[in-house]
Design a protein around this motif. Structure first.
Motif, short mmCIF file in Angstrom:
data_model
loop_
_atom_site.label_atom_id
_atom_site.label_comp_id
_atom_site.label_asym_id
_atom_site.label_seq_id
_atom_site.Cartn_x
_atom_site.Cartn_y
_atom_site.Cartn_z
N ALA A 138 19.91 83.31 39.10
CA ALA A 138 20.45 82.07 39.66
C ALA A 138 21.96 82.16 39.90
N ASP A 139 22.65 82.98 39.11
CA ASP A 139 24.11 83.07 39.21
C ASP A 139 24.61 84.26 40.02
N GLY A 140 23.71 84.99 40.68
CA GLY A 140 24.13 86.14 41.48
C GLY A 140 23.48 87.42 41.00
N PRO A 141 24.08 88.57 41.34
CA PRO A 141 23.49 89.86 40.96
C PRO A 141 23.30 89.98 39.45
N LEU A 142 22.19 90.60 39.04
CA LEU A 142 21.94 90.82 37.62
C LEU A 142 22.97 91.82 37.09
N ALA A 143 23.60 91.48 35.99
CA ALA A 143 24.66 92.30 35.43
C ALA A 143 24.14 93.23 34.34
N ILE A 144 24.75 94.39 34.25
CA ILE A 144 24.49 95.29 33.12
C ILE A 144 25.01 94.58 31.88
N GLY A 145 24.25 94.63 30.82
CA GLY A 145 24.59 93.89 29.62
C GLY A 145 23.82 92.58 29.54
N GLY A 146 23.19 92.22 30.64
CA GLY A 146 22.32 91.05 30.71
C GLY A 146 20.93 91.54 31.02
N TYR A 147 20.40 91.13 32.16
CA TYR A 147 19.07 91.56 32.57
C TYR A 147 19.12 92.71 33.57
N GLY A 148 20.32 93.10 34.02
CA GLY A 148 20.47 94.05 35.10
C GLY A 148 20.76 95.47 34.66
N PRO A 149 20.82 96.31 35.67
CA PRO A 149 21.08 96.01 37.07
C PRO A 149 19.83 95.55 37.85
N ALA A 150 18.65 95.75 37.29
CA ALA A 150 17.41 95.29 37.92
C ALA A 150 16.41 94.98 36.81
N ALA A 151 15.35 94.29 37.17
CA ALA A 151 14.31 93.96 36.19
C ALA A 151 12.98 93.83 36.90
N ILE A 152 11.92 94.29 36.26
CA ILE A 152 10.58 94.04 36.76
C ILE A 152 10.15 92.70 36.19
N VAL A 153 9.86 91.75 37.06
CA VAL A 153 9.49 90.40 36.64
C VAL A 153 8.15 90.04 37.27
N PHE A 154 7.21 89.67 36.42
CA PHE A 154 5.89 89.24 36.87
C PHE A 154 5.85 87.72 36.99
N PRO A 155 5.05 87.19 37.92
CA PRO A 155 4.84 85.74 37.96
C PRO A 155 4.15 85.28 36.68
N VAL A 156 4.24 84.00 36.42
CA VAL A 156 3.57 83.42 35.25
C VAL A 156 2.06 83.66 35.40
N ALA A 157 1.44 84.14 34.32
CA ALA A 157 0.01 84.46 34.35
C ALA A 157 -0.77 83.41 33.57
N GLU A 158 -1.99 83.17 34.02
CA GLU A 158 -2.90 82.27 33.33
C GLU A 158 -3.60 83.03 32.21
N GLY A 159 -3.67 82.46 31.05
CA GLY A 159 -4.35 83.08 29.92
C GLY A 159 -3.38 83.84 29.03
#
Length: 180
Positions: A138-159
């Protein structure tokens, strides 16, 4: 003779193209290595210094993708709960599009984070659940030391079982993908 020219053109169009990927011009966000048709980065050996050596990552063929290359792919947004946060917003290309760009379509991957955490993700999981390779929050590019430089993110799953399984395949601070 004309028949053979037409046939040659049709066969050329029908064959899958193994296009060379241009070398990254900016900082490399993620390196994809392993079973790839070609690469745009030099091989890394055990003698190379640096962070990849620290993580024991070597390769012969690799594709390095920078901000512009990843930003040139169709972007998708996901909002997911994570830890103490009720919602976190991420955006980036679909992981399947990134792997297809690198020539790794249909393969199993091993995604590796800066801290050495690794998760195996099958192509079936990638195509069925459509995770993104998040490069922005939400705040811009993902930073190293946070979630970055990239992240594999899945949609919310049922179950609960599926959600836990996919959550174990989300990799924050992703820097490297090994293709098998």
């Amino acid at each position: 003779m004309r028949f053979f020219v037409v046939l040659s053109v049709l066969l050329t169009l029908a064959m899958p193209a193994t296009a060379q990927i241009a070398a990254p011009q900016g900082r490399v966000i993620v390196t994809i290595a392993g079973d790839l048709p070609s690469g745009n980065l030099p091989a890394r050996t055990e003698e190379d210094a640096g962070f990849f050596n620290f993580l024991d990552l070597t390769y012969d063929t690799a594709v390095g993708l920078d901000d512009a290359m990843l930003g040139g792919l169709e972007q998708h947004a996901l909002t997911v709960p994570y830890g103490p946060y009720p919602e976190l917003a991420f955006s980036g290309p679909r992981l399947s599009a990134v792997l297809t760009l690198a020539g790794a379509e249909g393969r199993t991957i091993q995604a590796v984070a800066l801290d050495g955490y690794a998760a195996e993700v099958t192509w079936d999981t990638i195509t069925e659940h459509e995770p993104i390779l998040a490069t922005h929050g939400a705040d811009g590019p993902l930073a190293i030391g946070g979630y970055g430089p990239a992240a594999i993110v899945f949609p919310v799953a049922e179950g609960e079982t599926l959600a836990e399984d996919l959550q174990s395949q989300q990799v924050w601070a992703l820097i490297y993908i090994s293709v098998e």
